[in-house]
Design an enzyme around this catalytic site. Structure first.
Site, PDB file in Angstrom:
ATOM      1  CD  GLU A 345      -2.751  -0.796   2.973  1.00 54.65           C
ATOM      2  OE1 GLU A 345      -3.676  -1.730   2.492  1.00 54.65           O
ATOM      3  OE2 GLU A 345      -2.171   0.281   4.208  1.00 54.65           O
ATOM      4  CB  CYS A 346       0.153   4.437   0.361  1.00 55.51           C
ATOM      5  SG  CYS A 346       1.156   6.229   0.051  1.00 55.51           S
ATOM      6  N   GLY A 347       3.025   3.382   0.067  1.00 57.06           N
ATOM      7  CA  GLY A 347       5.032   3.766  -0.008  1.00 57.06           C
ATOM      8  C   GLY A 347       5.485   2.127  -0.143  1.00 57.06           C
TER       9      GLY A 347
END
Length: 474
Positions: A345-347
Site C-alpha cells: 500500500e502507498c509507500g
C-alpha cells in the site's frame, strides 16, 4: 446503557493543537495512576503513533466511513475494556466530514454515535471576545453538539484568568454553561513539527518521550484534571441508542481453516510505519503470526515467510538507504517472483517500483516488480476516502476482490506513479469521481490506496488462504 469514562478533544479546524493537547492530557492522566486508552477520529496514521509513544499501547482509529455505527460501538467497547478513561482526538474541525457539505464521519458524528462529551481546544492567539462567538457557533450548530468544556491553547499565565472569566460569563449570557477547564501555555514541549503528510513521525523527533512527559507535567498544573474527569464521566456508551444498523462491506466472509500459524512478514521501520490496528488484529484473528522486518536495515526477508505486507510510510525520505540495501531488494524481488502473496500500500507500492524519485530529483533503483517510476507531484494526489472494486468489464475472479465486492480505503500521497495500475477502480463516496488503480496480478495486490480490511473480511480471508496455500500450511 453503560458508563464508560471518555472524552473527545475537537477544535474549530486543523492546526488548533489537538494532538499536543491530547498527548499531554493522556500523559497527565496516566501519571495519576489511571489506565488510559487512546483513540483517533478518521483514517490518520501519524497521530495514533504519538498516542502510542505516550501510553505504550496502540491507539484506535474511529472512522464512520470504514465502519458502520453499530460496528464502531462494538470496536470502541473492545478497545476501551478495562480502561479508567479514554481520550479520543478529533479530526479537522468538529463538524468536518467526508465531503464539503457533510458531517458524515466527522468528529461530531463519532461523538454522538459513542455518546462522548466534547472538550473544545480553542486556539487563542490574536483573539479574545471573538472566541465566545466561535464557541457559541459550534455549540449551537447542532442541538446534540455535546460541547461540555473548553481548553484554551497558546495562552499566557497572566492572561488566562481574565480570558477564562470573560468566556464563561459571555457564554452564560447566551445560555451556555460551558466551563473553561484550563489552558496550554506557549511552550516548546507543545510544538509538533510537520511536513507534507502531516506531523513528523515520533521516530524522527529526538527526545519525544521526555517532551511528552514535560507536557503532561505542565498540563497537570494548567488544567483542572478533576473537572476533565467529571466531564468524561458524562460519557454514555449506549448500544441500544438506535445508532442504526448500518454495516460496511462483508463482515462474515468465508471460513478460513489454518493447520499452522501463517508467518506473515510486515515491514516496520521509519520508512514503513502506517498500519491500521484493526487490519493487524483481523490478520491475527485469521491465524497469522506477524513477523516484523526492516527494509532499511535487514539484509533479507525473515526466513520461512508465507506472505508479505508492505505498508505505507515515507520511503521517499529514505531512498538512498533503501536503494543501497541490495540484499533486501533482491530478497523481496525473488520472493515475489516465486509467487509469495503480497499486499503493498502507498509507500510499500512505491518500494516495489523500478525507480523512485525524491523531492530533490535524485532517482533510486528499488525492487523492480512494478515497471516504471514513482515521482513527486508537489500536491496531494487523489486525496480522501475511496471504495475499491475490480473493473466490471474484466473477469478477475481469481483476484483478491471478486466481482461485486468492495473494500473501503483512503488515499493521502504527494507522489504518483507512471503505472498506478488498471485492475481495480477507486470510486469516491459521492460517486462523482473514479479512476483506475491497483496491480492485482497473481498473488500481488499493490497500489496507492490504504485498505481497511474489516470492511471486506472476505478479501482478508482470501489473502490469508493464499498465504497458507503458497507456504504449504493448508
Amino acid at each position: 446503557m453503560e458508563k464508560r469514562r471518555g472524552i473527545l478533544l475537537s477544535a474549530p479546524a486543523s492546526g488548533s493543537g489537538k494532538t499536543a493537547a491530547a498527548c499531554a492530557l493522556m500523559a497527565a492522566l496516566r501519571d495519576q495512576g489511571l489506565e488510559v486508552r487512546a483513540c483517533k477520529c478518521g483514517p490518520d496514521y501519524i497521530d495514533p503513533m504519538f498516542h502510542r509513544e505516550v501510553l505504550g499501547i496502540d491507539s484506535k482509529n474511529l472512522d464512520l466511513f470504514f465502519s458502520g455505527k453499530e460496528e464502531l460501538i462494538r470496536e470502541y467497547e473492545r478497545h476501551t475494556e478495562g480502561a479508567d478513561i479514554t481520550v479520543t482526538e478529533g479530526v479537522m474541525g468538529y463538524y468536518d466530514g467526508m465531503t464539503l457539505d457533510s458531517e458524515k464521519a466527522s468528529s461530531y458524528d463519532v461523538a454522538r454515535t459513542l455518546g462522548l462529551p466534547v472538550l473544545l481546544v480553542l486556539p487563542c492567539r490574536g483573539a479574545s471576545l471573538s472566541l465566545a462567538a466561535v464557541v457559541k457557533g459550534i455549540a449551537e450548530f447542532r442541538e446534540d453538539s455535546n460541547v461540555c468544556g473548553i481548553l484554551l491553547n497558546r495562552v499566557s499565565d497572566m492572561l488566562y484568568p481574565r480570558l477564562k472569566k470573560m468566556l464563561e460569563e459571555e457564554l452564560r449570557k447566551m445560555g451556555h454553561d460551558i466551563p473553561v477547564a484550563g489552558y496550554l501555555p506557549e511552550d516548546p514541549c507543545f510544538r509538533m513539527e510537520s511536513r507534507h503528510l502531516g506531523l513528523v513521525t515520533p521516530q524522527e523527533m529526538d527526545g519525544l518521550k521526555a517532551r511528552m512527559q514535560e507536557a503532561g507535567n505542565l498540563l497537570a498544573r494548567t488544567v483542572d484534571l478533576k473537572l476533565v474527569k467529571e466531564i468524561a464521566g458524562k460519557a454514555v456508551l449506549n448500544s441500544e441508542s438506535g445508532a442504526g444498523s448500518e454495516k460496511v462491506g462483508d463482515q462474515t466472509g468465508d471460513h478460513v481453516s489454518v493447520r499452522k500459524k501463517i508467518r506473515l512478514g510486515i515491514a516496520r521501520d521509519e520508512a514503513f510505519c502506517f498500519y491500521y490496528k484493526d487490519n493487524l488484529n483481523l490478520l491475527e484473528d485469521l491465524g497469522c503470526n506477524l513477523v516484523p522486518f526492516s527494509p532499511l536495515r535487514d539484509s533479507a526477508l525473515p526466513e520461512n515467510l508465507d506472505g508479505l505486507i508492505l505498508g505505507g510510510g515515507y520511503p521517499e525520505l529514505h531512498g538512498k538507504e533503501l536503494a543501497e540495501n541490495k540484499g533486501m531488494l533482491t530478497s523481496v524481488r525473488f520472493a515475489l517472483e516465486a509467487g509469495m502473496p503480497c499486499l503493498a500500500e502507498c509507500g510499500g507500492f512505491m518500494y516495489l517500483h523500478e525507480e523512485m524519485e525524491d523531492r530533490d530529483g535524485a532517482v533510486y533503483s528499488l525492487v523492480g516488480r512494478i515497471h516504471g517510476r514513482t515521482y513527486p507531484t508537489g500536491k496531494l494526489v487523489r486525496f480522501g476516502y475511496v471504495q475499491i472494486r475490480n473493473r466490471e468489464e474484466e473477469d478477475l475472479s481469481e483476484g483478491y476482490l471478486l466481482p461485486g465486492e468492495t473494500v473501503r480505503g483512503h488515499e493521502f500521497h504527494y507522489w504518483d506513479s507512471t503505472d498506478s495500475g488498471e485492475d481495480c477502480v477507486a470510486v469516491k463516496p459521492d460517486g462523482r469521481r473514479k479512476w483506475n488503480c491497483i496491480h492485482m496480478e497473481g498473488n500481488l495486490f499493490a497500489g496507492y490506496p490504504h485498505l481497511y480490511l474489516p470492511s471486506m473480511r472476505g478479501f482478508a480471508e482470501r489473502f490469508v488462504r493464499r498465504c497458507g496455500i503458497w507456504g504449504g500450511k493448508y
